[in-house]
Structure formats: structure tokens, C-alpha cells
Enzyme design. Structure first.
Site, mmCIF file in Angstrom:
data_model
loop_
_atom_site.group_PDB
_atom_site.id
_atom_site.type_symbol
_atom_site.label_atom_id
_atom_site.label_comp_id
_atom_site.label_asym_id
_atom_site.label_seq_id
_atom_site.Cartn_x
_atom_site.Cartn_y
_atom_site.Cartn_z
ATOM 1 N N ARG A 117 -16.873 -5.348 2.686
ATOM 2 C CA ARG A 117 -16.269 -5.041 3.989
ATOM 3 C C ARG A 117 -17.418 -4.961 4.984
ATOM 4 N NH1 ARG A 117 -10.635 -5.900 3.811
ATOM 5 N NH2 ARG A 117 -11.802 -7.804 3.948
ATOM 6 N N LYS A 121 0.824 -1.205 0.000
ATOM 7 C CA LYS A 121 0.000 0.000 0.000
ATOM 8 C C LYS A 121 0.857 1.253 0.000
ATOM 9 C CE LYS A 121 -4.345 -0.857 2.229
ATOM 10 N NZ LYS A 121 -4.890 -2.011 1.511
HETATM 11 N N1 F0G Z 1 -2.909 -3.161 7.835
HETATM 12 C C1 F0G Z 1 -3.765 -2.483 7.065
HETATM 13 C C2 F0G Z 1 -4.341 -1.196 7.543
HETATM 14 C C3 F0G Z 1 -4.106 -2.985 5.805
HETATM 15 O O1 F0G Z 1 -4.970 -2.311 5.058
HETATM 16 C C4 F0G Z 1 -3.539 -4.209 5.370
HETATM 17 C C5 F0G Z 1 -3.896 -4.774 4.082
HETATM 18 C C6 F0G Z 1 -2.649 -4.881 6.207
HETATM 19 C C7 F0G Z 1 -2.355 -4.318 7.450
HETATM 20 C C8 F0G Z 1 -2.032 -6.194 5.826
HETATM 21 O O2 F0G Z 1 -1.073 -5.994 4.846
HETATM 22 O O3 F0G Z 1 -1.943 -7.294 2.880
HETATM 23 O O4 F0G Z 1 0.452 -6.573 3.012
HETATM 24 O O5 F0G Z 1 -0.399 -8.357 4.471
HETATM 25 N N2 F0G Z 1 -4.896 -4.390 3.404
HETATM 26 C C9 F0G Z 1 -5.273 -4.907 2.100
HETATM 27 C C10 F0G Z 1 -6.583 -4.306 1.672
HETATM 28 C C11 F0G Z 1 -5.273 -6.397 2.001
HETATM 29 O O6 F0G Z 1 -7.081 -4.720 0.624
HETATM 30 O O7 F0G Z 1 -7.113 -3.405 2.325
HETATM 31 P P1 F0G Z 1 -0.734 -7.121 3.734
#
Ligand code: F0G
Length: 487
Positions: free
Chosen positions: A394, A271
């Protein structure tokens, strides 16, 4: 480097239109298949948008994770990758970028965000611990609970209101934090977690004023502070837009101010920097040393952490680009455009517009679908069928059942339409607006879903569902009646 943002460009016409401050140099062909083909694809996918093949998807708004567009400088940096198991120059370049942008001395590389959550949870949480936070993320919660922790979401009263003008719905409620300390004792609280641009409540930011207050209480009580920085750039951008004290502060200083307040932080690089990977950052040697050996056990050697060196190079550049307002404002300004247009015509969406995506309120959109029949999953399926646009549920499907096997109804049922950075154009955004408008007019045709295959962990990824009636076919018929042979 320019530090402007598209929201600073005014149109003579007075229209509020986000402007792309980049040009497109590599493109990927997209397919918008006929509606019958899309219905079939949805059936094959078990009415779960995670299970779709991208050949069947027109606009992929599932997530921004690993799908942001890379910059020319990121791609170029990959050529200088230093292939070495240990001591790679690529790692040191990335470490220097983190030290400069986040202001933290130590960085542990991991293959993605949840790997950081695994390590942090294993090292710091013991059975019976209480973990306060503004709101959970799915993988965060799973790791913390597996390690014996119980999550307490101590958001403010505004956080879950769909329609709001509160600029900081991601703030922590200070009095709830004090009450938790009183009730359970600080020794049962290993850390308090802030999630930047709080994902599951609609990409909502917290303010630095709130962070300062909460961190002071934590410090006074000997409680460690943890920042999930996966969406830190967008949170910093919204602080600049919304928190008067920081109106004229450069993004790089806002970022440093945020990281400076906490003991420990981690991020999903999928991200934050438009690449794969992730990291854990701290200025505290004692914390670094506690986690270090688990990185070599689960991820890889300390200078690659499960990532390729090419990804590490691109990550270094991406982290530096997080200080560029034209980069971090791009997604929020497109989201704001879509949210505000939907809001104008009365389609229920989370306001104010936040980071990551436009969040449609599915209980408001489909009031006739009971929560036990997963309105957010149903709306995600319906939108895909009528437009080829893939969003993400979600809501209750993304939560887990309780000990008795009953569904735990989610606080909010959202359909997230993600805007990966610098990927979609304005006409594509208008197409989504148009199809959502049609769907809203025909919302009574959309029914519920039920599980036919339900994994016990993170069921939303691999679960399979089916409609509770033949509503999908009826929706297709109405679409054909209105659009003829248009895609
Ligand atoms: N923390 C947050 C706030 C996230 O949005 C995500 C992942 C993670 C941790 C975990 O990271 O996927 O690299 O293992 N969010 C993605 C989403 C999957 O689609 O919102 P990751």
C-alpha cells in the site's frame, strides 16, 4: 446475544493476549512450502503478491475482502435462499436487515463496493467537480477521476504520522473543508466522503464528533454527505473504545448514529458482512431514484444486483452480526496485539493499531531503498519469501503516474498484513511476529523493485516487477544459514 469483546477478558498473568470468542468448526489445510519453492513462486508472480497462487501461500494476509470467516448462522441462512430473478424473499430479508442496522429505508444491491462507486460517481460527479474526503481508496479514486472529479484529501495533520497516539487519525480537518468551499464554491462540490476505518492510512477511524461537525458545515452549504461504510463495524468499535461520549453506548446505537448523519452510504459486503456483494443505502427517495436505473443497467435486477441469492441471505445475517461486539472486535484486537509487540521491539508500524490489518512502515523498515524503487512492494515480496505470508503493498505501486508519466510517490509506504475476521490464530500471529523480527535484523539484504510490465489502470493488481539486484537470492541464503532446513 453476548455483546462482550475479547479486549474485556483480562489474563491473571497480566499478559495482553487477544482471546478468540468463537470455536473453529470448519478448517482449511494450509501449505508452508520450502523457501526455494517460495522464491520461485515469487519470481513467477512477478514480485507482485496479487499474482500468487494460494497453494503457494501459508498465511494469506493480502486482504480481509471476501476472506472473513462466515458464522454458522450465515452458512445456515444460505439454505433458505429464494431463487427468483425478481422479488426474491432473500432480498427483502437483506433490505430489512439494512433498515434495522443502518436505519436506512432504501437499498440498492450491487455486486461489490466498487460497483457502488461506479454508480455514485456517474450519477453525482461532473467534469471539474471537487470531491473532499478524509482519504481516497484506490477504486474510489479511479471511478471519481474517470467521471471528471478531482479528489482533495483533507485529513488532519496527525493522519500520516506513522507513530502517533491520536485516536482518530481518520478525522476530516474542518478548516480545510471550509477553505475548499471558499476557494471553489459549494456548487462544485457534489458531496464530501467519509471513509470508515480509513483504509490506506492504516485502518484509522474517525470520531462521531468530527462527523457531526463536518456534516453540519456540509448541510449549511447544501453539500451532500457520503459514507463509505465498508469498514463501519470496526470504526464503530473503535469509537466505543476511544470516544468518551460513547463508552457505554451499544454498538447498534453507534452504527445508527453514524448512518443518521449522512445522506448516502455504500459498502463492500466483502468486508462488512463476510460475504460477497455490496449496497448503496439512503433515506432519500430522490437520491435512490437517481441511481436506480444504473443498477439494472450494470448490476442486475433491483432484487439481486449481481449477487447470488445465497450471498444475499448470508449478507443479511452478516449485517446483523455487525452489531455484535465479539464479531467486530476480533480483527482489531489481533491487530493491536501484533502492532504493540512490533512497536515494543522497535519495528516501525502505524500506531495506534487500527482496523483491517497491521501496517508496517516500509520507509522506516527499509530506509536504504529509495521510494522510486517501491520499498513497500519490496518488503511484501521479502516477507513472502522468508515466511510464506502474503501481505499487500500500500504505497507508490498502488498509486498512478502523473500526466508526464512520472511516478507519484505515495504519502506513506505501507505493507499491510490483513487480519480477516476470525481466520488466524494466536500462534500464527506469533509466527508473523517472529519472521518480521528476523527480517528486520536482516533488512539490509532487501533491495528495491522495478516494473517490467505496467498496466495503466490499477497497476498494482496485474503489474509485474523484478528486483533491482540479486537481493532475493542473498536473502534466501541468509535464511538457510540461520534456519537450516526449517520452513
Ligand atoms: N472502499 C473501501 C474502503 C475498501 O476498502 C474497498 C475494498 C472498496 C471500497 C471497494 O470494494 O473490493 O468490494 O469493490 N477494499 C479491498 C481491500 C479491496 O483489500 O482493502 P470492493
Amino acid at each position: 446475544m453476548s455483546t462482550g469483546s475479547s479486549s474485556k477478558v483480562k489474563f491473571f498473568s497480566g499478559e495482553e493476549i487477544p482471546l478468540e470468542l468463537h470455536k473453529v468448526r470448519i478448517v482449511q489445510k494450509l501449505f508452508l512450502n520450502p523457501i526455494d519453492q517460495r522464491l520461485k513462486a515469487m519470481q513467477t508472480a512477478g514480485y507482485n503478491t496479487f499474482q500468487l497462487n494460494t497453494l503457494d501461500v501459508f498465511l494469506d494476509m493480502l486482504t480481509d475482502s471476501g476472506t472473513n470467516a462466515m458464522s454458522d448462522n450465515q452458512v445456515a441462512s444460505m439454505l433458505q435462499a429464494d431463487d427468483a430473478y425478481a422479488g426474491s424473499q432473500s432480498f427483502y430479508r437483506m433490505e430489512a436487515a439494512i433498515q434495522e442496522v443502518f436505519g436506512t429505508k432504501y437499498v440498492l444491491p450491487v455486486h461489490q463496493g466498487r460497483a457502488a462507486e461506479n454508480i455514485i460517481s456517474q450519477v453525482f460527479i461532473k467534469k471539474g467537480d471537487i470531491i473532499p474526503m478524509n482519504y481516497h481508496f484506490t477504486t474510489t479514486k479511479a471511478h471519481m477521476e474517470i467521471n471528471g472529479g478531482t479528489i482533495f484529501e483533507i485529513y488532519t495533520d496527525e493522519a500520516l504520522k506513522i507513530k502517533s497516539t491520536n485516536p482518530f487519525k481518520g478525522n476530516i480537518d474542518v478548516s480545510k473543508f471550509k477553505d475548499l468551499i471558499k476557494e471553489y464554491g459549494a456548487e462544485r462540490i457534489p458531496f464530501i466522503r467519509f471513509e470508515a476505518s480509513t483504509n490506506l492510512i492504516g485502518g484509522q477511524p474517525f470520531s462521531i464528533a468530527n462527523m457531526r461537525e463536518v456534516c453540519k458545515i456540509a448541510k449549511d452549504n447544501g453539500i451532500m454527505t457520503l459514507l463509505d461504510a465498508s469498514l463501519i463495524g470496526e470504526n464503530a468499535y473503535m469509537i466505543k473504545q476511544r470516544e468518551a461520549e460513547f463508552k457505554n453506548t451499544p454498538i447498534k446505537d453507534i452504527l445508527l448514529a453514524m448512518f443518521n448523519l449522512v445522506d448516502l452510504s455504500y459498502f463492500s459486503s466483502r468486508k462488512v458482512s463476510s460475504t460477497r456483494g455490496g449496497g448503496i443505502c439512503t433515506n432519500r427517495k430522490d437520491l435512490y431514484e437517481k441511481m436506480r436505473d444504473l443498477v439494472t443497467l450494470y448490476e442486475g435486477f433491483l432484487t439481486y444486483g449481481g449477487m447470488s441469492v445465497r450471498e444475499i441471505e448470508a449478507m443479511a445475517v452478516g449485517i446483523r452480526e455487525t452489531t455484535d461486539e465479539t464479531v467486530i472486535s476480533q480483527s482489531p484486537s489481533f491487530i493491536a496485539y501484533l502492532v504493540n509487540e512490533l512497536d515494543k521491539i522497535g519495528i516501525p508500524v502505524v500506531t495506534p493499531a487500527g482496523a483491517l490489518g497491521c501496517h508496517v512502515d516500509c520507509m522506516g523498515f527499509l530506509p536504504h531503498v529509495p521510494q522510486s524503487q517501491y520499498p513497500a512492494g519490496a518488503l511484501a515480496a521479502a516477507l513472502y519469501i522468508i515466511s510464506g505470508c502474503r501481505g499487500m503493498e500500500r504505497g507508490t505501486i498502488s498509486s498512478v503516474r502523473d500526466a508526464d508519466g512520472n511516478d507519484v510517490l505515495a504519502d506513506v509506504e505501507l505493507l499491510r498484513l490483513a487480519f480477516p475476521r476470525r481466520v488466524f490464530t494466536l500462534s500464527q500471529t506469533k509466527f508473523v511476529l517472529d519472521r518480521l523480527t528476523w527480517l528486520y535484523k536482516n533488512r539490509n539484504l532487501v533491495g528495491g523493485l522495478k516494473f517490467v510490465e505496467e498496466p495503466s489502470v490499477l497497476r498494482f493488481f496485474n503489474g509485474r516487477l523484478e528486483p533491482t539486484s540479486n537481493w532475493a537470492e542473498k536473502l534466501v541464503n541468509q535464511f538457510k544459514a540461520d534456519f537450516g532446513d526449517s520452513l
